[in-house]
Design a protein around this motif. Structure first.
Motif, PDB file in Angstrom:
ATOM      1  N   LYS A   3      15.452 -17.861  14.372  1.00 44.04           N
ATOM      2  CA  LYS A   3      15.211 -18.350  12.956  1.00 44.04           C
ATOM      3  C   LYS A   3      13.969 -18.786  12.928  1.00 44.04           C
ATOM      4  O   LYS A   3      13.531 -19.685  13.736  1.00 44.04           O
ATOM      5  CB  LYS A   3      16.378 -19.158  13.251  1.00 44.04           C
ATOM      6  N   VAL A   4      13.512 -18.682  11.690  1.00 49.68           N
ATOM      7  CA  VAL A   4      12.088 -18.922  11.382  1.00 49.68           C
ATOM      8  C   VAL A   4      12.090 -19.753   9.881  1.00 49.68           C
ATOM      9  O   VAL A   4      13.038 -19.442   9.037  1.00 49.68           O
ATOM     10  CB  VAL A   4      11.047 -17.752  11.214  1.00 49.68           C
ATOM     11  N   ILE A   5      11.341 -20.885   9.892  1.00 45.84           N
ATOM     12  CA  ILE A   5      11.337 -21.605   8.731  1.00 45.84           C
ATOM     13  C   ILE A   5      10.117 -21.184   8.127  1.00 45.84           C
ATOM     14  O   ILE A   5       9.051 -21.165   8.788  1.00 45.84           O
ATOM     15  CB  ILE A   5      11.230 -23.029   8.887  1.00 45.84           C
ATOM     16  N   VAL A   6       9.918 -20.997   6.689  1.00 41.21           N
ATOM     17  CA  VAL A   6       8.757 -20.336   5.891  1.00 41.21           C
ATOM     18  C   VAL A   6       8.448 -21.444   4.833  1.00 41.21           C
ATOM     19  O   VAL A   6       9.013 -21.771   3.937  1.00 41.21           O
ATOM     20  CB  VAL A   6       8.936 -19.053   5.260  1.00 41.21           C
ATOM     21  N   ILE A  27      12.807  -6.582  11.140  1.00 39.38           N
ATOM     22  CA  ILE A  27      12.596  -6.671  12.639  1.00 39.38           C
ATOM     23  C   ILE A  27      13.766  -7.804  13.563  1.00 39.38           C
ATOM     24  O   ILE A  27      13.412  -8.225  14.644  1.00 39.38           O
ATOM     25  CB  ILE A  27      11.241  -6.943  13.045  1.00 39.38           C
ATOM     26  N   GLY A  28      14.512  -8.204  12.799  1.00 40.00           N
ATOM     27  CA  GLY A  28      15.662  -8.873  13.417  1.00 40.00           C
ATOM     28  C   GLY A  28      15.460 -10.329  13.717  1.00 40.00           C
ATOM     29  O   GLY A  28      15.986 -11.004  14.563  1.00 40.00           O
ATOM     30  N   VAL A  29      14.537 -10.855  12.664  1.00 43.74           N
ATOM     31  CA  VAL A  29      14.412 -12.288  12.698  1.00 43.74           C
ATOM     32  C   VAL A  29      14.867 -12.943  11.385  1.00 43.74           C
ATOM     33  O   VAL A  29      14.350 -12.781  10.458  1.00 43.74           O
ATOM     34  CB  VAL A  29      12.839 -12.857  12.945  1.00 43.74           C
ATOM     35  N   ALA A  30      15.784 -13.922  11.411  1.00 47.17           N
ATOM     36  CA  ALA A  30      16.315 -14.514  10.153  1.00 47.17           C
ATOM     37  C   ALA A  30      15.360 -15.561   9.695  1.00 47.17           C
ATOM     38  O   ALA A  30      14.800 -16.172  10.753  1.00 47.17           O
ATOM     39  CB  ALA A  30      17.798 -15.152  10.640  1.00 47.17           C
ATOM     40  N   ALA A  31      15.322 -15.711   8.616  1.00 42.21           N
ATOM     41  CA  ALA A  31      14.210 -16.538   7.955  1.00 42.21           C
ATOM     42  C   ALA A  31      14.759 -17.298   6.625  1.00 42.21           C
ATOM     43  O   ALA A  31      15.399 -16.621   6.029  1.00 42.21           O
ATOM     44  CB  ALA A  31      12.831 -16.000   7.972  1.00 42.21           C
ATOM     45  N   ARG A  32      14.224 -18.444   6.599  1.00 43.25           N
ATOM     46  CA  ARG A  32      14.720 -19.109   5.201  1.00 43.25           C
ATOM     47  C   ARG A  32      13.295 -20.062   4.961  1.00 43.25           C
ATOM     48  O   ARG A  32      12.592 -20.273   5.422  1.00 43.25           O
ATOM     49  CB  ARG A  32      16.074 -19.971   5.264  1.00 43.25           C
ATOM     50  N   ALA A  33      13.324 -20.377   3.590  1.00 38.74           N
ATOM     51  CA  ALA A  33      12.039 -20.690   3.016  1.00 38.74           C
ATOM     52  C   ALA A  33      12.447 -22.301   2.608  1.00 38.74           C
ATOM     53  O   ALA A  33      13.619 -22.610   2.287  1.00 38.74           O
ATOM     54  CB  ALA A  33      11.671 -19.983   1.596  1.00 38.74           C
ATOM     55  N   ILE A  34      11.316 -23.014   2.754  1.00 36.58           N
ATOM     56  CA  ILE A  34      11.353 -24.706   2.297  1.00 36.58           C
ATOM     57  C   ILE A  34      10.331 -24.458   1.308  1.00 36.58           C
ATOM     58  O   ILE A  34       9.028 -24.405   1.684  1.00 36.58           O
ATOM     59  CB  ILE A  34      11.184 -25.585   3.448  1.00 36.58           C
TER      60      ILE A  34
END
Length: 378
Positions: A3-6, A27-34
């Motif tokens: 999990k990545v925060i953008v 590529i299998g990385v969940a991300a969400r934006a702030i």
């Protein structure tokens, strides 16, 4: 899934942010934006109003980012130009010092001061972040791959709490003393953390010292004193010489005999009239004057006098750096005497002051440091 925060100004960078998040997902990385937008309601902000809005945006995003890091986020990525990049940097700097952080930016500013006490990966976009194109897509693709690699780090550092760490300051001009000291400590089973006293590295040293990362401190190269109080590039670091003040501390005047300046062709005439030498193509070392030495030694004493923990100062009267020795470009025994006499006068009686008739690089100095460290740590 990782999990990545953008962090991004979605009001102006939504397309680019969506592209990065999509590539991460592929590529299998969940991300969400702030969102770190200014929320100005369409108004163009300038001056104090814009600075205030940037501060507010960073404060809002920091709350969300800190919560995410405390949860299951494995990486925080900022993306932005001048305004968005600066807001993102404020958020990233508020996160733990070694937590993985990345900034994808046009780099419209000198990042050294901002990054001095933080671990942040920089990815220059080359092209502006003003709409997707072949160049920017490639940069964002690379950023996504790097982010995935950071998230999928299976390396385990184990329990470092049982490993003693000694914080040491260094420069190339003092490495002849630092390298044997690190080796000697290692033979005793003590780990060293060495920081470059180039006007920026000391900021990280101070931050780690405040976070109790060191069992002891050997400030062998307090060179930033010359940059702060005489001349040269440096970042603001008000607690550089006092952070970690309850830890055993040994201070030596390594590299206190010269000013670290830029390329020789850019130096002012009055510096070129002094003894100097080219340390590299980018840096020139200029000998300190007696007045300047007295000033920085006084400032050092003032900082050390505030310490609560045990402290000792060792002065190697044979020379303070690699060119302060017989045949060296800036050798000056009288300058060393100014340092010694000033510290002798200004230091608190509670601080041990030892003078040694040897050069900083002499094996005797290493032995004296170890003996003194044992005495202070007892």
């Amino acid at each position: 899934m990782a999990k990545v925060i953008v962090l991004a100004t979605l009001a102006t960078k939504a397309e680019e942010t969506t592209y990065l998040i999509t590539r991460l997902s592929e590529i299998g990385v969940a991300a969400r934006a702030i969102d770190i937008s200014l929320h100005s309601g369409g108004r163009i902000l300038d001056g104090d109003a814009k600075v205030a809005a940037m501060k507010e945006a960073a404060a809002r995003a920091t709350i969300d980012a800190v919560e995410a890091v405390a949860g299951d986020a494995e990486l925080v990525v900022g993306i932005g130009g001048g305004t968005g990049g600066e807001i993102a940097l404020r958020v990233l700097r508020a996160l733990p010092i070694t937590y993985p952080k990345m900034l994808v930016t046009t780099l419209p500013f000198d990042p050294r001061a901002t990054l001095a006490d933080s671990s942040i990966f920089l990815i220059p976009t080359l092209a502006d972040i003003a709409g997707l194109n072949a160049i920017l897509r490639r940069v964002l693709d690379n950023a996504a791959l790097m982010a995935a690699g950071l998230c999928r780090n299976d390396l385990s550092g184990g329990d470092d709490s049982a490993v003693p760490s000694v914080g040491i300051t260094a420069l190339g001009a003092t490495d002849g003393a630092v390298a044997p000291l690190v080796s000697a400590l290692a033979r005793r089973g003590q780990e060293s953390s060495v920081f470059h006293s180039n006007g920026y590295g000391g900021a990280a040293f101070a931050r780690f010292a405040k976070e109790n990362a060191f069992d002891a401190i050997i400030d062998l190269t307090p060179h930033e004193l010359t940059r702060i109080h005489v001349d040269g590039a440096h970042v603001d670091m008000p607690d550089r010489f006092s952070a970690g003040g309850d830890r055993p501390r040994i201070v030596l005047p390594g590299a206190l005999n010269f000013i670290g300046l830029g390329e020789k062709s850019l130096l002012a005439k009055h510096y070129l009239e002094r003894p100097h030498y080219a340390h590299s193509g980018f840096f020139t070392h200029v000998k300190m004057s007696d007045t300047e030495m007295a000033h920085v030694a006084t400032k050092l004493a003032e900082s050390l006098n505030t310490l609560k923990g045990p402290c000792a100062v060792i002065i190697p009267m044979g020379g303070f750096s690699h060119h302060d020795r017989p045949g060296g470009a800036i050798e000056d025994p009288a300058l060393r005497a100014v340092c010694r006499d000033t510290l002798r006068e200004k230091l608190s009686p509670k601080i041990q002051l030892n003078t040694v008739d040897a050069h900083l690089f002499d094996p005797q100095i290493t032995k004296d440091i170890l003996v003194t460290l044992d005495a202070l740590s007892a």
